[in-house]
Scaffold this motif. Structure first.
Motif, PDB file in Angstrom:
ATOM      1  N   PRO A 131       0.882  -1.330   0.066  1.00  0.00           N
ATOM      2  CA  PRO A 131       0.221  -0.216   0.146  1.00  0.00           C
ATOM      3  C   PRO A 131       1.119   0.492  -0.240  1.00  0.00           C
ATOM      4  CG  PRO A 131      -0.641  -1.190   1.139  1.00  0.00           C
ATOM      5  CD  PRO A 131       0.403  -2.248   0.669  1.00  0.00           C
ATOM      6  N   ALA A 132       0.758   2.670  -0.679  1.00  0.00           N
ATOM      7  CA  ALA A 132       0.923   3.754  -1.189  1.00  0.00           C
ATOM      8  C   ALA A 132       1.394   4.330   0.285  1.00  0.00           C
ATOM      9  CB  ALA A 132       0.050   4.476  -1.863  1.00  0.00           C
ATOM     10  N   GLU A 133       0.454   4.236   1.279  1.00  0.00           N
ATOM     11  CA  GLU A 133       1.011   4.648   3.038  1.00  0.00           C
ATOM     12  C   GLU A 133       2.205   3.728   3.658  1.00  0.00           C
ATOM     13  OE1 GLU A 133      -1.871   2.403   5.910  1.00  0.00           O
ATOM     14  OE2 GLU A 133      -3.005   2.489   4.177  1.00  0.00           O
ATOM     15  N   ALA A 134       1.933   3.059   3.480  1.00  0.00           N
ATOM     16  CA  ALA A 134       3.451   2.165   3.752  1.00  0.00           C
ATOM     17  C   ALA A 134       4.501   3.061   3.195  1.00  0.00           C
ATOM     18  CB  ALA A 134       3.721   0.464   3.902  1.00  0.00           C
ATOM     19  N   LEU A 135       4.241   3.176   1.793  1.00  0.00           N
ATOM     20  CA  LEU A 135       5.710   3.100   1.009  1.00  0.00           C
ATOM     21  C   LEU A 135       6.034   4.814   1.208  1.00  0.00           C
ATOM     22  CD1 LEU A 135       5.170   1.427  -2.339  1.00  0.00           C
ATOM     23  CD2 LEU A 135       6.250   0.548  -0.981  1.00  0.00           C
ATOM     24  N   ARG A 136       5.177   5.262   1.800  1.00  0.00           N
ATOM     25  CA  ARG A 136       5.384   6.778   2.033  1.00  0.00           C
ATOM     26  C   ARG A 136       5.867   6.965   3.405  1.00  0.00           C
ATOM     27  NH1 ARG A 136       0.046   8.106  -0.054  1.00  0.00           N
ATOM     28  NH2 ARG A 136      -0.875   7.591   0.756  1.00  0.00           N
ATOM     29  N   ALA A 137       5.216   6.197   4.083  1.00  0.00           N
ATOM     30  CA  ALA A 137       6.353   6.114   6.022  1.00  0.00           C
ATOM     31  C   ALA A 137       8.175   5.287   5.061  1.00  0.00           C
ATOM     32  CB  ALA A 137       5.555   4.780   6.555  1.00  0.00           C
ATOM     33  N   LEU A 138       7.863   4.471   4.822  1.00  0.00           N
ATOM     34  CA  LEU A 138       9.761   3.477   3.892  1.00  0.00           C
ATOM     35  C   LEU A 138       9.926   5.022   3.557  1.00  0.00           C
ATOM     36  CD1 LEU A 138      11.250   1.874   3.660  1.00  0.00           C
ATOM     37  CD2 LEU A 138      10.194   0.870   1.377  1.00  0.00           C
ATOM     38  N   ALA A 139       9.605   6.390   2.575  1.00  0.00           N
ATOM     39  CA  ALA A 139      10.423   6.424   1.642  1.00  0.00           C
ATOM     40  C   ALA A 139      10.686   7.805   2.890  1.00  0.00           C
ATOM     41  CB  ALA A 139       9.569   7.725   0.814  1.00  0.00           C
ATOM     42  N   LEU A 147      10.748  -2.025   5.646  1.00  0.00           N
ATOM     43  CA  LEU A 147       9.619  -2.294   6.498  1.00  0.00           C
ATOM     44  C   LEU A 147       9.298  -3.113   6.843  1.00  0.00           C
ATOM     45  CD1 LEU A 147       7.003  -0.845   3.147  1.00  0.00           C
ATOM     46  CD2 LEU A 147       7.483   0.673   5.701  1.00  0.00           C
ATOM     47  N   GLY A 148       8.698  -3.260   8.325  1.00  0.00           N
ATOM     48  CA  GLY A 148       8.801  -4.509   9.450  1.00  0.00           C
ATOM     49  C   GLY A 148       7.177  -4.418   9.584  1.00  0.00           C
ATOM     50  N   PHE A 149       6.775  -5.815   8.686  1.00  0.00           N
ATOM     51  CA  PHE A 149       5.023  -5.829   8.489  1.00  0.00           C
ATOM     52  C   PHE A 149       4.432  -6.482  10.227  1.00  0.00           C
ATOM     53  CE2 PHE A 149       6.612  -5.503   4.169  1.00  0.00           C
ATOM     54  CZ  PHE A 149       5.197  -4.369   3.926  1.00  0.00           C
ATOM     55  N   ASP A 150       3.719  -5.906  10.531  1.00  0.00           N
ATOM     56  CA  ASP A 150       3.131  -6.411  11.962  1.00  0.00           C
ATOM     57  C   ASP A 150       2.375  -8.395  10.662  1.00  0.00           C
ATOM     58  OD1 ASP A 150       2.228  -6.396  14.465  1.00  0.00           O
ATOM     59  OD2 ASP A 150      -0.362  -6.759  13.143  1.00  0.00           O
ATOM     60  N   VAL A 244      14.173   0.205  10.743  1.00  0.00           N
ATOM     61  CA  VAL A 244      12.973  -0.702  10.393  1.00  0.00           C
ATOM     62  C   VAL A 244      11.566   0.203  10.849  1.00  0.00           C
ATOM     63  CG1 VAL A 244      11.522  -2.962  11.562  1.00  0.00           C
ATOM     64  CG2 VAL A 244      14.024  -2.564  12.215  1.00  0.00           C
ATOM     65  N   VAL A 245      10.586   0.431   9.599  1.00  0.00           N
ATOM     66  CA  VAL A 245      10.037   1.122   9.818  1.00  0.00           C
ATOM     67  C   VAL A 245       8.113   0.471  10.277  1.00  0.00           C
ATOM     68  CG1 VAL A 245       8.576   2.840   8.524  1.00  0.00           C
ATOM     69  CG2 VAL A 245      11.230   2.401   7.936  1.00  0.00           C
ATOM     70  N   PRO A 246       7.818  -0.125  10.990  1.00  0.00           N
ATOM     71  CA  PRO A 246       6.560   0.064  11.443  1.00  0.00           C
ATOM     72  C   PRO A 246       5.456  -0.347  10.282  1.00  0.00           C
ATOM     73  CG  PRO A 246       6.982   0.888  13.330  1.00  0.00           C
ATOM     74  CD  PRO A 246       8.057   1.430  12.217  1.00  0.00           C
ATOM     75  N   ALA A 247       5.250  -1.251  10.163  1.00  0.00           N
ATOM     76  CA  ALA A 247       4.160  -1.427   8.663  1.00  0.00           C
ATOM     77  C   ALA A 247       3.588  -1.801   9.563  1.00  0.00           C
ATOM     78  CB  ALA A 247       4.279  -1.924   7.425  1.00  0.00           C
ATOM     79  N   ALA A 248       1.484  -1.569   9.720  1.00  0.00           N
ATOM     80  CA  ALA A 248       0.598  -2.475  10.334  1.00  0.00           C
ATOM     81  C   ALA A 248      -0.393  -2.955   9.237  1.00  0.00           C
ATOM     82  CB  ALA A 248       0.175  -2.341  11.554  1.00  0.00           C
ATOM     83  N   VAL A 249      -0.294  -3.496   7.652  1.00  0.00           N
ATOM     84  CA  VAL A 249      -1.092  -3.206   6.582  1.00  0.00           C
ATOM     85  C   VAL A 249      -0.774  -5.098   6.262  1.00  0.00           C
ATOM     86  CG1 VAL A 249      -0.576  -1.091   6.116  1.00  0.00           C
ATOM     87  CG2 VAL A 249       0.650  -2.681   5.607  1.00  0.00           C
TER      88      VAL A 249
END
Length: 274
Positions: A131-139, A147-150, A244-249
């Protein structure tokens, strides 16, 4: 106070995979004739799910601020070269780089060295929709990151069954939010040691140019491949911070013919703008 680095505007999509699982026949998977032809070719990134799967991947990157995309392909992938030429010129410029032999993900990333130049680049799989929201957080992360996925979010919001998620790489994150270690295909002992709350890596990275020197130093893994995870371990050992960028997606996975229907349904309401 140091000035934060500029947000990345380049992304590398690893599309050199052989598509072995996608090529495998699955009588239970209901595909159109066009979809079956793509499955047989193994070029799963071009699977028609309303439009080519790569359209969705690149559109999400554009939503996250990416302006240039490089597809890492094999020398035989003329169809992906043609796709890049046709997709380029709108919100995103799309080009390709050739990985001559399928020697592993570190070698695939190294093939994009000239494209990256001195810039930071996002690196993704071609068969996953993030999802774009996760990519924005990574950027938005400094330096290098992943991205560290939940796990619970992946189970709830993805098309990926639990047994496949259990095989994904596990991430150990320090109290400072930085990567300590990442383990590919963890066994039961590793799963127990890391714990159920350990983030999961699905190969969504942000790299500084230091990654290319690390890729050059990687030795073949027990599988005989040059693995990007081993290059990342070298970065960490060299003292480079990897956030490590948290990603609850959820993430959509296009690995096999059985995935096509669920991915198509999930993307049916997603708008694409290239």
């Amino acid at each position: 106070m140091s000035t934060p680095p500029p947000a990345p505007t380049k992304a590398v999509i690893l599309a050199r995979g052989l598509g072995t699982r996608m090529r495998r026949d699955d009588a239970a998977a209901e595909l159109s004739s066009a979809q079956a032809a793509v499955a047989a070719s193994g070029v799963k990134a071009l699977m028609d799910v309303g439009r080519p799967f790569l359209d969705y991947v690149i559109s999400a990157l554009a939503d996250a601020g990416i302006q240039e995309v490089c597809l890492v392909i094999g020398p035989e992938h003329e169809v992906l070269r043609e796709y890049a030429a046709a997709a380029s010129g709108g919100r995103v410029r799309v080009s390709s780089a050739v990985q001559e032999e399928p020697r592993g993900t570190a070698d695939a990333v190294a093939a994009a060295r000239d494209f990256a130049g001195e810039d930071r680049v996002i690196v993704l799989n071609s068969d996953n929709y993030y999802p774009a929201e996760a990519l924005r957080a990574l950027a938005g992360a400094p330096g290098s990151a992943l991205l560290g996925f939940d796990r619970a979010a992946l189970l709830e919001r993805s098309n990926i069954p639990a047994e496949r998620i259990r095989a994904f790489a596990l991430v150990r994150r320090g109290a400072d939010g930085l990567l300590v270690d990442v383990v590919e295909k963890p066994d039961a002992q590793t799963l127990a040691a890391f714990g159920e709350d350990a983030p999961i890596s699905m190969n969504a990275w942000l790299f500084t140019p230091a990654i290319f020197a690390a890729c050059d130093r990687v030795e073949p893994s027990p599988r005989g491949e040059l693995e990007i995870i081993d290059a990342v371990r070298l970065l960490v050992a060299d003292g480079e911070p990897v956030t490590v960028v948290p990603a609850a997606v959820g993430v959509l996975d296009m690995s096999s013919r059985a995935d096509v229907s669920a991915v198509q349904d999930a993307l049916s309401t997603v708008e694409v703008a290239l």
